[in-house]
Design a protein around this motif. Structure first.
Motif, short mmCIF file in Angstrom:
data_model
loop_
_atom_site.label_atom_id
_atom_site.label_comp_id
_atom_site.label_asym_id
_atom_site.label_seq_id
_atom_site.Cartn_x
_atom_site.Cartn_y
_atom_site.Cartn_z
N VAL B 34 1.05 -1.19 0.08
CA VAL B 34 -0.12 0.16 -0.01
C VAL B 34 1.04 1.20 -0.19
O VAL B 34 1.86 1.21 0.88
N THR B 35 0.83 2.13 -0.96
CA THR B 35 1.44 3.46 -1.01
C THR B 35 0.56 4.56 -0.80
O THR B 35 -0.81 4.56 -1.36
N ALA B 36 0.73 5.30 0.34
CA ALA B 36 -0.07 6.44 0.79
C ALA B 36 0.40 7.98 0.15
O ALA B 36 1.56 8.04 0.09
N LEU B 37 -0.39 8.61 -0.25
CA LEU B 37 -0.09 10.14 -0.70
C LEU B 37 -0.68 10.99 0.51
O LEU B 37 -1.77 10.96 0.73
N LYS B 45 -2.34 15.64 -4.74
CA LYS B 45 -2.31 14.34 -4.61
C LYS B 45 -3.36 13.50 -5.32
O LYS B 45 -3.29 12.23 -5.82
N SER B 46 -4.45 14.14 -5.40
CA SER B 46 -5.66 13.71 -6.10
C SER B 46 -5.55 13.68 -7.57
O SER B 46 -5.90 12.69 -8.19
N GLU B 194 -5.69 -3.65 4.08
CA GLU B 194 -4.54 -4.69 4.50
C GLU B 194 -4.72 -5.98 3.68
O GLU B 194 -3.92 -6.69 3.28
N GLU B 195 -6.15 -6.43 3.60
CA GLU B 195 -6.27 -7.90 2.89
C GLU B 195 -5.90 -7.69 1.29
O GLU B 195 -5.53 -8.43 0.71
N LEU B 196 -6.57 -6.42 0.79
CA LEU B 196 -6.33 -6.35 -0.77
C LEU B 196 -5.09 -6.30 -1.11
O LEU B 196 -4.72 -6.80 -2.18
N LYS B 197 -4.31 -5.80 -0.33
CA LYS B 197 -2.80 -5.57 -0.70
C LYS B 197 -2.12 -6.79 -1.02
O LYS B 197 -1.08 -6.84 -1.89
N SER B 198 -2.55 -8.01 -0.55
CA SER B 198 -2.12 -9.29 -0.76
C SER B 198 -2.13 -9.64 -2.31
O SER B 198 -1.46 -10.44 -3.02
N GLN B 199 -3.25 -9.02 -2.94
CA GLN B 199 -3.46 -9.37 -4.31
C GLN B 199 -3.40 -8.04 -5.19
O GLN B 199 -3.19 -8.40 -6.32
N TYR B 200 -3.47 -7.01 -4.83
CA TYR B 200 -3.42 -5.82 -5.78
C TYR B 200 -2.36 -4.59 -5.23
O TYR B 200 -1.84 -4.86 -4.10
N THR B 201 -1.90 -3.87 -6.30
CA THR B 201 -1.13 -2.95 -5.96
C THR B 201 -2.11 -1.83 -5.26
O THR B 201 -3.06 -1.41 -6.05
N VAL B 202 -1.91 -1.36 -4.25
CA VAL B 202 -3.00 -0.39 -3.71
C VAL B 202 -2.21 0.99 -3.52
O VAL B 202 -1.16 1.12 -3.06
N VAL B 203 -2.97 2.05 -4.06
CA VAL B 203 -2.44 3.49 -3.83
C VAL B 203 -3.65 4.19 -3.11
O VAL B 203 -4.95 4.13 -3.88
N ILE B 204 -3.57 5.02 -1.91
CA ILE B 204 -4.38 5.56 -1.41
C ILE B 204 -4.15 6.93 -1.02
O ILE B 204 -2.92 7.35 -0.68
N VAL B 205 -5.24 7.92 -1.58
CA VAL B 205 -4.91 9.16 -0.99
C VAL B 205 -5.57 9.39 0.35
O VAL B 205 -6.67 9.17 0.32
N MET B 222 3.47 15.04 -0.81
CA MET B 222 3.53 16.16 -1.89
C MET B 222 3.34 17.42 -1.34
O MET B 222 2.33 17.68 -0.36
N LEU B 223 3.84 18.30 -1.89
CA LEU B 223 3.35 19.82 -1.76
C LEU B 223 3.65 20.73 -2.78
O LEU B 223 4.78 20.45 -3.58
N LEU B 224 2.76 21.39 -3.25
CA LEU B 224 2.74 22.39 -4.30
C LEU B 224 2.96 21.72 -5.62
O LEU B 224 3.74 22.07 -6.32
N GLY B 225 2.33 20.46 -5.68
CA GLY B 225 2.50 19.71 -6.99
C GLY B 225 3.76 18.96 -7.09
O GLY B 225 4.05 18.28 -8.20
#
Lengths: 230, 254
Positions: B34-37, B45-46, B194-205, B222-225
């Motif tokens: 899981v990668t969080a922005l 970020k969106s 947490e369960e999804l990440k075993s199967q998927y690449t997850v990116v969350i804002v 991230m800051l100012l783009g």
């Protein structure tokens, strides 16, 4: 850009101020305990023992307030490291206070026994060094000076050396039972001073953690480094 | 399962008309993690996450330069079908948006229906599977024919996750998926992530930094783009390298 968590950061700053003050008081307690011992000053020894209650109270206060910050403020990054370092440091200082009490008790227990001037001078020397170690550790904490903190380890070395040799000095008193009784108690004092030095070094480790986020142990008694000269 | 479901960007820039929103972002989101922005409102970020499955270009006047690779393929390469990109890289949005009058089971397979004709029994089986994968099955198995709009907010969001999973994506993008939910529903979604990440690449804002700290393996600030810093989540929240990251996560600016 503006500060968004002023109350939290004010509380954190106030806790740091408190732990640094606590450090000064613990340092004074050790200095006074050693002075009570070497000058046979019973009143001073008793005041160290009584005064430890206030160090304990400060420790409990810091513990409760850091716990509260963790529970309610979810500190992160340098704030989290500072909360951690404040708590650890206050625990070390509480121990230093206890070590001062132990020395003061030994001073009271040996008021009427004959003293060895050599041992007294060695204990005075140890007392001066550990006092300076505590001062340096607190200064390094206040100024976030990791380089200074790292020096504590080698500054502590004379204390360790004097402590290691203490039992031999005590053994030379074996012919006089009263002198030996005094000496055996002084061996305890020496051990307490050595522990004060170790606590100061441990505070130095907290300073390095505060700066870098790395958990370090300058030295580890169970895994000593290579012998000198190797 | 492919280990190559990595999402990578290289020199990614994005604009809304003349206004540049993203500046030269190079990063990668690792498979099975899981990668969080994180970053203040308006930091991009969106916009960034919407570039990862070609939703950004749907805004009038919006454009993208640079590369986004998925499984090693440039999703902006000529001839690439953006609809297929969005099937492979699904998205869950901030507000739960099920079709309110459509039944729960039909909501779950709504995306699947659009992507081609499937026998009714197959549709239902895929819908059930998706509801199970989204952790909603036990709560709705006796209400499959009720309107989706009757579910609670947290259930509706998991229904939307089920809808995204039903088309069998390989990566999931989530744009503040919990910001409209109460704490209990939020924790359920976090468990699901947490369960999804075993199967998927997850990116969350997320606006909720503690959520990033809880769910993400990697966190990008991230800051100012611009991307200021990306690293293991525990590093970002214990001892970030960049002063701006430090100031943001500790609330010294907001």
């Amino acid at each position: 850009m503006q500060e968004t968590r002023k109350r939290f950061h004010d509380e954190l700053a106030s806790l740091e101020e408190l732990v640094l003050q606590m450090g000064e008081r613990a340092q004074v307690a050790v200095e006074q305990a050693v002075r009570a011992l070497t000058h046979r000053d019973a009143a001073l020894a008793e005041s160290v023992i009584v005064g430890d209650d206030s160090l304990d109270a400060t420790y409990k206060d810091i513990e409760a307030r850091t716990f509260n910050l963790l529970a309610t403020q979810t500190p992160v990054a340098s704030d989290l490291r500072l909360v951690f370092a404040i708590l650890h440091t206050s625990m070390h200082l509480e121990r230093v206070g206890d070590q001062g009490v132990n020395i003061a008790k030994m001073a009271l227990a040996t008021m009427s026994l004959p003293a060895s001037p050599t041992i007294v001078s060695h204990l005075e020397e140890m007392g001066e060094v550990v006092s300076s170690l505590l001062h340096t550790a607190l200064e390094a904490f206040a100024s976030r000076d990791a380089e200074l903190a790292v020096q504590l380890e080698s500054m502590d070395e004379p204390v360790d050396r004097l402590n290691r040799n203490m039992y031999r000095e005590v053994a030379t008193l074996a012919d006089d039972l009263q002198a030996l009784e005094w000496g055996i108690r002084m061996n305890v004092v020496s051990r307490q001073l050595e522990r004060v030095g170790d606590n100061a070094v441990d505070i130095g480790e907290q300073v390095v953690f505060l700066r870098t986020g790395e958990f370090t142990e300058f030295s580890d008694a169970s895994h000593p480094g290579p012998p000198e000269g190797s | 399962m492919s280990e190559e479901r990595r999402i990578e960007t290289a020199g990614l820039n994005a604009w809304f008309g003349a206004k540049q929103a993203l500046f030269d972002i190079t990063m990668s989101a690792e498979p099975q993690s899981v990668t969080a922005l994180i970053g203040p409102s308006g930091c991009g970020k969106s916009t960034f996450i919407r570039c990862l499955n070609r939703l950004h270009e749907e805004v009038r006047g919006a454009r993208v330069e640079g590369k986004v690779l998925f499984d090693g393929q440039d999703i902006y390469a000529p001839g690439t079908d953006p609809v297929e990109v969005r099937r492979r890289i699904g998205m869950v949005f901030q507000r739960p948006n099920p079709f309110p009058t459509m039944s729960v089971i039909d909501n779950a397979v709504a995306g699947l229906r659009l992507s081609g004709e499937l026998p009714r029994s197959e549709l239902r089986a895929r819908g059930e599977g998706a509801l199970q994968a989204a952790g909603l099955w036990e709560e709705v198995k006796d209400r499959l024919d009720e309107p989706g709009g009757r579910l609670s907010g947290g259930q509706q969001q998991r229904l939307c996750i089920a809808r995204a999973l039903a088309v069998e994506p390989e990566a999931i993008l989530m744009d503040e998926p919990c910001s409209a939910l109460d704490p209990a529903s939020t924790f359920r979604i976090e468990e699901l992530i947490e369960e999804l990440k075993s199967q998927y690449t997850v990116v969350i804002v997320t606006h909720n930094m503690q959520q990033a700290a809880r769910v993400a393996d990697w966190t990008m600030f991230m800051l100012l783009g611009e991307m200021v810093e990306v690293g293991p989540t525990n590093k970002i929240f214990a001892s970030p390298d960049d002063k701006r990251t430090e100031d943001y996560v500790t609330g010294r600016f907001g």
